[in-house]
Design a protein around this motif. Sequence first.
Motif, PDB file in Angstrom:
ATOM      1  N   ASP A   1       0.833  -1.209   0.000  1.00 20.43           N
ATOM      2  CA  ASP A   1       0.000   0.000   0.000  1.00 20.43           C
ATOM      3  C   ASP A   1       0.867   1.258   0.000  1.00 20.43           C
ATOM      4  O   ASP A   1       1.937   1.296   0.613  1.00 20.43           O
ATOM      5  CB  ASP A   1      -0.908   0.039   1.235  1.00 20.43           C
ATOM      6  N   THR A   2       0.386   2.285  -0.682  1.00 20.82           N
ATOM      7  CA  THR A   2       0.990   3.607  -0.569  1.00 20.82           C
ATOM      8  C   THR A   2       0.374   4.292   0.642  1.00 20.82           C
ATOM      9  O   THR A   2      -0.844   4.452   0.716  1.00 20.82           O
ATOM     10  CB  THR A   2       0.740   4.447  -1.830  1.00 20.82           C
ATOM     11  N   VAL A   3       1.225   4.659   1.602  1.00 17.72           N
ATOM     12  CA  VAL A   3       0.711   5.129   2.891  1.00 17.72           C
ATOM     13  C   VAL A   3       1.274   6.494   3.258  1.00 17.72           C
ATOM     14  O   VAL A   3       2.300   6.933   2.730  1.00 17.72           O
ATOM     15  CB  VAL A   3       1.061   4.124   4.015  1.00 17.72           C
ATOM     16  N   LYS A   4       0.561   7.160   4.185  1.00 21.34           N
ATOM     17  CA  LYS A   4       1.047   8.391   4.808  1.00 21.34           C
ATOM     18  C   LYS A   4       1.700   8.005   6.125  1.00 21.34           C
ATOM     19  O   LYS A   4       1.069   7.356   6.962  1.00 21.34           O
ATOM     20  CB  LYS A   4      -0.119   9.361   5.066  1.00 21.34           C
ATOM     21  N   VAL A   5       2.949   8.381   6.294  1.00 26.71           N
ATOM     22  CA  VAL A   5       3.672   7.987   7.494  1.00 26.71           C
ATOM     23  C   VAL A   5       4.241   9.219   8.189  1.00 26.71           C
ATOM     24  O   VAL A   5       4.707  10.153   7.536  1.00 26.71           O
ATOM     25  CB  VAL A   5       4.794   6.977   7.163  1.00 26.71           C
ATOM     26  N   VAL A   6       4.167   9.211   9.502  1.00 31.14           N
ATOM     27  CA  VAL A   6       4.736  10.274  10.321  1.00 31.14           C
ATOM     28  C   VAL A   6       5.878   9.677  11.140  1.00 31.14           C
ATOM     29  O   VAL A   6       5.726   8.619  11.753  1.00 31.14           O
ATOM     30  CB  VAL A   6       3.679  10.880  11.263  1.00 31.14           C
ATOM     31  N   ILE A   7       7.020  10.341  11.131  1.00 31.58           N
ATOM     32  CA  ILE A   7       8.178   9.862  11.887  1.00 31.58           C
ATOM     33  C   ILE A   7       8.051  10.293  13.347  1.00 31.58           C
ATOM     34  O   ILE A   7       7.860  11.471  13.641  1.00 31.58           O
ATOM     35  CB  ILE A   7       9.486  10.392  11.270  1.00 31.58           C
ATOM     36  N   ASP A   8       8.153   9.329  14.257  1.00 33.44           N
ATOM     37  CA  ASP A   8       8.082   9.607  15.689  1.00 33.44           C
ATOM     38  C   ASP A   8       9.466   9.706  16.315  1.00 33.44           C
ATOM     39  O   ASP A   8       9.702  10.530  17.190  1.00 33.44           O
ATOM     40  CB  ASP A   8       7.293   8.493  16.401  1.00 33.44           C
ATOM     41  N   ILE A   9      10.374   8.840  15.882  1.00 33.95           N
ATOM     42  CA  ILE A   9      11.724   8.803  16.432  1.00 33.95           C
ATOM     43  C   ILE A   9      12.720   8.775  15.284  1.00 33.95           C
ATOM     44  O   ILE A   9      12.603   7.952  14.375  1.00 33.95           O
ATOM     45  CB  ILE A   9      11.933   7.553  17.317  1.00 33.95           C
ATOM     46  N   GLU A  10      13.677   9.672  15.324  1.00 32.88           N
ATOM     47  CA  GLU A  10      14.719   9.659  14.296  1.00 32.88           C
ATOM     48  C   GLU A  10      16.027  10.112  14.922  1.00 32.88           C
ATOM     49  O   GLU A  10      16.131  11.205  15.478  1.00 32.88           O
ATOM     50  CB  GLU A  10      14.366  10.554  13.118  1.00 32.88           C
ATOM     51  N   SER A  11      17.026   9.222  14.859  1.00 32.11           N
ATOM     52  CA  SER A  11      18.360   9.569  15.346  1.00 32.11           C
ATOM     53  C   SER A  11      19.376   9.080  14.333  1.00 32.11           C
ATOM     54  O   SER A  11      19.058   8.262  13.472  1.00 32.11           O
ATOM     55  CB  SER A  11      18.617   8.921  16.708  1.00 32.11           C
ATOM     56  N   GLY A  12      20.565   9.566  14.440  1.00 30.84           N
ATOM     57  CA  GLY A  12      21.592   9.203  13.467  1.00 30.84           C
ATOM     58  C   GLY A  12      22.056   7.769  13.591  1.00 30.84           C
ATOM     59  O   GLY A  12      22.574   7.192  12.644  1.00 30.84           O
ATOM     60  N   GLU A  13      21.839   7.162  14.761  1.00 27.29           N
ATOM     61  CA  GLU A  13      22.393   5.837  15.019  1.00 27.29           C
ATOM     62  C   GLU A  13      21.440   4.707  14.647  1.00 27.29           C
ATOM     63  O   GLU A  13      21.859   3.650  14.217  1.00 27.29           O
ATOM     64  CB  GLU A  13      22.773   5.710  16.498  1.00 27.29           C
ATOM     65  N   LYS A  14      20.136   4.915  14.837  1.00 25.06           N
ATOM     66  CA  LYS A  14      19.178   3.845  14.595  1.00 25.06           C
ATOM     67  C   LYS A  14      18.222   4.210  13.468  1.00 25.06           C
ATOM     68  O   LYS A  14      18.077   5.370  13.099  1.00 25.06           O
ATOM     69  CB  LYS A  14      18.391   3.539  15.869  1.00 25.06           C
ATOM     70  N   ARG A  15      17.571   3.181  12.951  1.00 24.26           N
ATOM     71  CA  ARG A  15      16.573   3.376  11.907  1.00 24.26           C
ATOM     72  C   ARG A  15      15.412   4.222  12.445  1.00 24.26           C
ATOM     73  O   ARG A  15      14.990   4.070  13.587  1.00 24.26           O
ATOM     74  CB  ARG A  15      16.048   2.013  11.461  1.00 24.26           C
TER      75      ARG A  15
END
Length: 713
Positions: free
Chosen positions: A109-123
């Motif tokens: 499916d083509t989905v709308k996604v919102v990023i909750d956690i983003e750091s340089g070390e982990k996905r």
Amino acid sequence: MDKGLEKRKKIVMDFVESPMYVPMKAKELALFFNIEKERRTELDEVLKELVLEGRLEISKRGKYKKPEHRYLLGEFMANPKGFGFVRVDDRDSDIFIPSECTANAMNGDTVKVVIDIESGEKRAEGHIIGIEKHANVQIVGYYKKNNTFGFVLPDDAKLLKDIYIPAGRDKGAKTGDKVVVEITDFGDHKKKPEGKVIEVLGKNTDAGVDILSIIRAFGLPENFNDEVENELRKIPSTVLEKDKKGRLDFRDLVTVTIDGEDAKDLDDAITLERNGNIWHLGVHIADVTHYVRENTALDKEALHRATSIYLVDRVIPMLPRKLSNGICSLNQGEDRLALSCMMEIDEKGNIIGHNICESIINVNERMTYNAVNEIITDSNEVTKQRYSDYIELFNNFKLVSELLRGARTKRGSIDFDLPESKVILDKNGKAIDIKPYDRNAATKLIEDFMLAANETVAEDFFWQDLPFIYRVHENPDPEKIKSLAIFINNFGYTLRRKNDEVSPKELQKLLASIEGSDAEGVISRIALRSMKQARYDTSCIGHFGLAARYYTHFTSPIRRYPDLQIHRIIKENIRNGISDKRTEHYRAILDSVALQSSQMERRAEEAERETVKYKKCEYMLSHLGEEFDGIISGVTGFGIFVELENTVEGFIRIADLEGDYFVYNEAGYELVGEITKKKFVLGQKVRVKVYDIDRLAKRIDFKLVKEKDGRRD
């Protein structure tokens, strides 16, 4: 759809979007709407749905407000265990989606996604707030009857929910039938998807139903429409005299094709002559565009398919067989129209000059890879006698291919020589043997010549600054290269990097250093997994794997649309030059052509892999309980994958590894026993027994076998 819920959602959103609204907690909203305590669950349900859809968000203090964040659009890739990932264009890594945050999205499916956690070390981690486009309108699966209704278990393990089939919508299907279902309601987190059976393919065990199921599941085209068939009737079966005019005539050159024994769509032929110290190599490609004109029904259908698909038991061609096996195929003894790339090659393998031209050719001999290899490698006297007129030519082919390969190797081109599977079928389509595909000196020399032509054409048109389609392969992700470097240290190898980036030359050195070692196969696989996927693009950003600054696909217009597309541009440029109007026309269409071609290529590869996996399961059914030697080809937190010598891969569950409790060490790609410290690592040799086979899931289960001395291998 719950109409009551939708109505309540509208009432809440009308209030939230009104000028008088200020962020409120759920309790405050309940007071405003005068909702009694016992009815608060209805409001909570409304608010939860609106948050999942991205129409509301919750502040740190628990207040509901209109969202301030921006969502990203991407493709959802489900995992059978419930979680998934979203692939977003222009992002180096996918976004992890926990199982509770998928918002009922299905794989693809083509989905709308919102990023909750983003750091340089982990996905990055996020949640899906809505579905832009459903990918699975039709699904293939196994039908089960249950009193007045039924349900379908999807073949695709990544489609995690059964499809409910109401009474009277099963088209007469019985338990055990393979069916095609059209989804009429995608459901929600409480309700399963609902659909109707639109085709009964037959019993799961019936001959041919296995491949037919895969064809339907991937939406592969089987027939050409009436408009295409009508256009075909106007195409001649032989080259007309008027069509030969204005072309360079190469019919006096000794010309051969070299292909597999079963190939019928022969789109490339080669010639070779020597003048002093300069070799004159001709790569002659079928002029498909002479018969497939732009914007015709044939052209539109070719773009729609974008590639020929090579399944285990059949080929689904991009073009009708009258073209692919007939007038466009470079058949022996027949005049054929071609687009030729004539290259001048010096003694060091450098291409020092070239000419790209429209031509006419006539193939002297239709050769096979095996026959040519018997001449240039095995020196088979019977084969050499049969083709005595061509012995010197074939040996010269080998010499020039080695020159070209040497020059390519010198600059750092990477050659992943991993075994591919060749499934042998009986007359009923049943798998009776599986062998690694033999890549010999003859296949390599054709690869060398085609690569040379592709690079030459790409460089020529790059410097002319004309709209074009290139085959690109981007630099690998630094994090994956870092993981690769850590992994190979376990085997005593190193990988030189600069700022966590690696050059093709360094990877080439690594592959050369492991050649012939026990670790060769496993390190090659991990290195390949570290690479990005090649694709088509209108920007010439280079090809990392080939260490090539310029690269395109020019040599297979019968089976790949990008080749056919650039042939049009090349021919138009050769004849009259490309006007400003035509330049703008090509710039307007080529991005979508490149995207369509890349997407259809991925679909074809997936379908081809699925048919091979199914046939491997079918073949191994006759070997249940037997023992085989293999190597560990994959290690996960759930168990290990083992590949046999015939390329069949099976799985050993971690629960079936006796004698200890094993823990997964991701950095070392290994399972380690907590007490014994015994390890199961990539590349390790093991002996296994075929324990169980699930053809529906296309899964083979192994169990580890004890050796005579009581130790495990």
